[in-house]
Design an enzyme around this catalytic site. Structure first.
Site: not given
Ligand code: BDR
Ligand code: CA
Length: 308
Positions: A237
């Site tokens: 992400h």
């Molecule tokens: C986001 O939430 C966190 O778990 C990850 O680091 C990312 O920023 C994804 O939903």
């Protein structure tokens, strides 16, 4: 060409850790600021310092908000483990934070430069506090490139993505601040950039210490996605928000009006993007819809392998 100047606001976090390495390779990182999110603030700060130590990065780390603006703090141990960075053996961390005033750092840095990007990849608490305290920074920054939200399904609830859900009031402030340029890398985009066993093998084959550490991170993170979602690939992400600054040509964006649901009984933290035909007249956001995943992966592998 000069590298873009950024402040990386993060809650490491496996994908945040990779975003740190990618940012260090592709940007001039003026500061790393940390926030409560994937793990409590003390852990996310220690994890940011750990990544700097491991990779030999000389970047000041400023600790920030230890809780969301209004809702109780929530973390993501199922995805990231209790430490926020479970998987590899954990070295002792000798580095110290530069300060406990991430908000002050964001404000001062934005005022001291004409062209700083804010790149938040955790809950938006620090950014919202900075905007509330110093609204002038909204016009001063080059833009805000964030990982959060979704134009489609959520992950923490059917409709909400973790970073926005964890502090919806902060997200509402950021999306509503009137910033000239906001780029949103939501789940609809980040699920197109995945790592799996092949990427772990590539990193291990490179023989580097940092690459081995990140391969162990990938394996832990991937195991969670396999167990929870039956996927054999895990989304990177947070690096997407960095790449949206450094390599926007790899993306397609659509100008949208995006609002944040703060009180919905079923929809808290949902990013509501207006996709009605002809509704793009008052857009507040460039929503990322697709990216060249192969090119993005190459940049990630290069960044990780560039460190010993
Ligand atoms: C986001 O939430 C966190 O778990 C990850 O680091 C990312 O920023 C994804 O939903
Ligand atoms: Ca994150």
């Amino acid at each position: 060409m000069a590298k873009p100047k950024i402040i990386l606001d993060c809650d490491p976090g496996h994908d945040d850790a990779v975003a740190i390495l990618l940012a260090a390779r592709q940007c001039e990182v003026l500061a790393i600021t940390t926030v409560s999110g994937n793990a409590p603030l003390a852990m996310t700060t220690a994890n940011a310092l750990l990544m700097c130590q491991l990779a030999g990065l000389d970047i000041p780390v400023h600790a920030g908000a230890d809780r969301p603006l209004l809702v109780p703090a929530a973390h993501a141990p199922r995805a990231h483990g209790a430490t926020g960075l479970d998987g590899p053996p954990r070295p002792d961390v000798h580095l110290e934070p530069a300060s406990n005033d991430a908000v002050g750092c964001i404000i001062e840095t934005a005022r001291a430069h004409d062209d700083v990007w804010l790149v938040p990849v955790g809950p938006l608490t620090n950014i919202a506090l900075a905007i509330r305290q110093a609204p002038d920074i909204v016009e001063r920054v080059a833009g805000i490139s964030l990982m959060g939200g979704s134009v489609g399904p959520g992950n923490v609830t059917p409709t909400a993505e973790f970073n926005i859900w964890a502090d919806p009031h902060a997200a509402q402030i950021v999306f509503g601040a009137g910033a000239p340029l906001v780029r949103m890398a939501g789940l609809n985009l980040t699920h197109q950039l995945c790592v799996g066993p092949n990427e772990s093998a590539t990193l291990r084959a490179s023989g580097g210490n940092v690459a081995g550490f990140v391969a162990d991170l990938f394996d832990f993170y991937l195991a969670g996605y396999r167990e929870r979602a039956g996927l054999d690939a895990a989304p990177m992400h947070d690096p997407c928000a960095v790449l949206a600054v450094t390599h926007p040509e790899l993306f397609t964006f659509g100008a949208r009006q995006v609002a944040v649901e703060t009180i919905g009984e079923l929809t808290r933290g949902m990013t509501v993007a207006d996709e009605r035909p002809g509704a793009g007249t008052m857009p507040n956001c460039e929503v990322a819809y697709s990216l060249n995943a192969a090119a993005a992966l190459e940049l990630i592998i290069d960044a990780v392998c560039s460190r010993d």
